[in-house]
Design a protein around this motif. Structure first.
Motif, PDB file in Angstrom:
ATOM      1  N   THR A 194      -9.464  -7.288  -7.266  1.00  0.00           N
ATOM      2  CA  THR A 194     -10.717  -6.856  -5.834  1.00  0.00           C
ATOM      3  C   THR A 194      -9.468  -5.402  -5.677  1.00  0.00           C
ATOM      4  OG1 THR A 194      -8.655  -7.538  -4.460  1.00  0.00           O
ATOM      5  CG2 THR A 194     -10.745  -9.239  -5.456  1.00  0.00           C
ATOM      6  N   ASN A 195     -10.645  -4.584  -4.399  1.00  0.00           N
ATOM      7  CA  ASN A 195     -10.189  -3.551  -4.229  1.00  0.00           C
ATOM      8  C   ASN A 195      -9.180  -3.561  -2.843  1.00  0.00           C
ATOM      9  OD1 ASN A 195     -12.200  -2.529  -5.057  1.00  0.00           O
ATOM     10  ND2 ASN A 195     -13.819  -2.224  -3.536  1.00  0.00           N
ATOM     11  N   ASP A 196      -8.885  -4.849  -1.804  1.00  0.00           N
ATOM     12  CA  ASP A 196      -7.829  -5.035  -1.277  1.00  0.00           C
ATOM     13  C   ASP A 196      -6.733  -5.290  -2.195  1.00  0.00           C
ATOM     14  OD1 ASP A 196      -9.223  -4.465   0.806  1.00  0.00           O
ATOM     15  OD2 ASP A 196      -9.427  -7.444   0.804  1.00  0.00           O
ATOM     16  N   GLN A 197      -6.836  -5.900  -3.121  1.00  0.00           N
ATOM     17  CA  GLN A 197      -5.611  -6.564  -4.207  1.00  0.00           C
ATOM     18  C   GLN A 197      -5.198  -4.992  -4.688  1.00  0.00           C
ATOM     19  OE1 GLN A 197      -7.280  -8.510  -7.675  1.00  0.00           O
ATOM     20  NE2 GLN A 197      -5.240  -9.662  -8.221  1.00  0.00           N
ATOM     21  N   ALA A 200      -3.196  -3.864  -2.177  1.00  0.00           N
ATOM     22  CA  ALA A 200      -2.215  -4.154  -1.350  1.00  0.00           C
ATOM     23  C   ALA A 200      -1.179  -3.241  -2.263  1.00  0.00           C
ATOM     24  CB  ALA A 200      -2.204  -5.298  -1.541  1.00  0.00           C
ATOM     25  N   GLN A 203       0.149  -0.461  -1.450  1.00  0.00           N
ATOM     26  CA  GLN A 203       1.341  -0.672  -0.095  1.00  0.00           C
ATOM     27  C   GLN A 203       2.402  -1.484  -0.816  1.00  0.00           C
ATOM     28  OE1 GLN A 203       0.002   0.692   2.431  1.00  0.00           O
ATOM     29  NE2 GLN A 203       2.421   0.557   3.024  1.00  0.00           N
ATOM     30  N   ARG A 234     -12.236   3.991  -0.562  1.00  0.00           N
ATOM     31  CA  ARG A 234     -11.524   3.545   0.001  1.00  0.00           C
ATOM     32  C   ARG A 234      -9.909   3.717  -0.042  1.00  0.00           C
ATOM     33  NH1 ARG A 234     -11.360  -3.098   0.276  1.00  0.00           N
ATOM     34  NH2 ARG A 234      -9.333  -2.506   1.897  1.00  0.00           N
ATOM     35  N   TRP A 238      -7.052   5.223   1.675  1.00  0.00           N
ATOM     36  CA  TRP A 238      -5.871   5.105   2.250  1.00  0.00           C
ATOM     37  C   TRP A 238      -4.158   6.162   1.688  1.00  0.00           C
ATOM     38  CZ3 TRP A 238      -1.314   4.999  -1.393  1.00  0.00           C
ATOM     39  CH2 TRP A 238      -0.441   4.407  -0.468  1.00  0.00           C
TER      40      TRP A 238
END
Length: 530
Positions: A194-197, A200, A203, A234, A238
């Motif tokens: 996933t994009n969030d993954q 993260a 990050q 995204r 970021w």
């Protein structure tokens, strides 16, 4: 956890370039630190990368279990490590691409994890914790849900040892290249996180203080365009929020050049380099190897278009396909020059384990015994050990072609000429000039680094200095990339000469065998010549 040493005489070492910036090795062991994150929180983990540090007796005495993972070019040290660990009385669990492709070579290990670890690692943990001391755990192919893959254990790495750090967004490739093992290991339907993954993961790497080059190790970055299109804006946002701490590279198929929107998105997201598998300038060869994405297009124009978005291209080329009817040395040399690709991974065709090519050669009775075994005494990689099968064209002709291409493209003036032409096409006019504090590549690009490169490469001094001066005047935004590629020549120059010397010995052996009456050549000698 132990990451085996790569074969020393390999194209991909780049140790001299690493040393220029104070690093010890190009890439970190992403696979092992990802598996480490799948293990129980109560297990203490110590990671030893044999390419950057020494494995000690104390390390092995400390351990209850040793886990080793690696690729084909790590195989000799991998097998040595299994024996070494057993001599210390400890159980060994093995996994990774080479184990999955050739599990029979790793039968001495106590545990084998075959395929993607996400599907079977819990079964292994359960078995080990209940007291089992052997077992084979085979994952169903292409079924791992990588949206559930945990955050890699960045804390296990000594980040300053590496030229760059890798992350993975996707596995698999939609194409069907006959010689490729990616589709056998990970399938033809690219699966993405996933994009969030993935953000993260970046990050967490950022929070540990890392700055600089991050490589998306995906088998084909644009294999799943639908998903990657949603990631790119995204990723750009970021980067902007954090003042561009990372600069990215990746691997993609040549049809990237068809997609202006994707090229612009990669430019906006601070990509600076792309590896492309080109393989051959011959359309018939591309068709026969099933590399359809490279056919019916002007590849040089595609490469130049990628340059125009501020990204340079490194590329793979292969000599030794069945479809080669005549010498290809000049046409491949001319093609590389036309593309203006400085870093060309030119190798002999190597039938990788468990591929369409290997299965076809086996059906035809042309595959050599032990084709999947890398021998310690021979050393090298596919650049010197290729053609592990009976070739259709005389092997001597293939080897002569190959050494001719190496001599042509890695001659200092030729390499410098491609640097100059790349710089003329690489549009960095609206890109950031400065790298972030903490990026080890800040040490490359200045006059001091150039002097170090020139001092180490007297044969390249004049053409390289001329390119440096020209680019400093005409395209200063591209200068640090040109100097970086000059630094790569610290490895590529000597390596090409080493590879040529090895190929010359192989040619001499073939000539000597041809001079002996046929009945005098023993079966053993014939095998050795293969």
């Amino acid at each position: 956890m132990i990451y085996p040493e790569f074969i020393k005489d390999s194209f991909w070492h780049y140790k001299a370039a690493c040393e220029l910036v104070g690093a010890k090795y190009p890439a970190a062991p992403l696979g092992l630190i990802t598996v480490a994150a799948m293990l129980p929180a109560g297990w203490d983990i110590r990671l030893v990368n044999r390419n950057t540090e020494t494995l000690t007796d104390d390390d092995l005495a400390w351990a209850d279990l040793v886990m080793i993972g690696g690729m084909l070019n790590q195989q000799p040290d991998f097998l040595h490590l299994i024996d070494l660990v057993h001599r210390h009385g400890k159980p060994v669990c093995v996994g990774g691409p080479d184990v999955s492709s050739s599990p029979h070579l790793y039968a001495a290990a106590d545990f084998q994890v075959i395929g993607e670890a996400e599907l079977v690692i819990d079964d292994f943990i359960t078995a080990f914790e209940r007291g089992d001391r052997s077992g084979v755990f085979t994952a169903e192919k292409y079924q791992a849900d990588i949206t559930k893959t945990p955050l890699p254990r960045w804390d296990l790495l000594k980040l300053d040892q590496y030229l760059y750090i890798g992350v993975q967004y996707a596995r698999g490739c939609p194409f069907t290249c006959e010689f490729c093992d990616i589709i056998e290991l990970y399938g033809r339907v690219p699966r993405t996180k996933t994009n969030d993954q993935i953000l993260a993961e970046l990050q967490a790497l950022y929070d540990r203080g890392y700055r600089g080059h991050v490589d998306f190790v995906d088998d084909n970055f644009i294999g799943n365009k639908k998903n990657i299109r949603t990631l790119m804006p995204r990723l750009k946002a970021w980067l902007v929020e954090r003042d561009y701490p990372f600069e990215f590279s990746t691997e993609a198929s040549i049809n990237l050049a068809d997609d202006d929107e994707m090229l612009q998105a990669m430019k906006d997201a601070n990509f600076f380099a792309v590896f492309v598998g080109i393989e051959s300038p011959d359309p018939e060869t591309l068709v026969q190897m099933r590399k359809k994405q490279n056919t019916k297009r002007n590849i040089a124009e595609c490469i130049h278009k990628i340059y125009s978005y501020g990204m340079f291209v490194t590329a793979g080329f292969i000599v030794g396909f069945d479809s080669e009817k005549v010498s290809i040395a000049q046409s491949m040399t001319d093609f590389i020059e036309e593309c203006a690709i400085p870093v060309c991974m030119v190798g002999l065709l190597y039938a990788l384990p468990n591929t369409q090519l290997t299965r076809r050669l086996e059906r035809e009775g042309r595959l050599h015994p032990g084709h999947d075994r890398m021998h310690v005494d021979t050393g090298g990689d596919q650049c010197t050990l290729g053609c592990n099968f009976d070739t259709k064209r005389p092997l001597r002709d293939i080897l002569v072609d190959y050494r001719t291409v190496l001599a042509n493209v890695f001659e200092p003036s030729a390499y410098a000429g491609r640097l100059a032409r790349l710089a003329a096409m690489m549009d960095r006019s609206d890109r950031r000039r400065e790298l972030p504090e903490g990026d080890v590549r800040r040490r490359v690009g200045g006059i001091e680094a150039v002097h170090k490169i020139m001092s180490a490469l007297p044969e390249a001094r004049e053409p390289f200095w001329k390119v440096f001066v020209e680019v400093a005047k005409s395209n200063p935004g591209a200068l640090r990339y040109i100097v970086l590629l000059m630094a790569f020549y610290l490895h590529l120059g000597p390596f090409s000469r080493h590879a040529i010397a090895v190929i010359d010995r192989r040619i001499a052996e073939l000539d000597a065998a041809a001079a002996v009456p046929p009945m005098a050549v023993t079966v053993e000698r014939q095998a050795a010549l293969h």
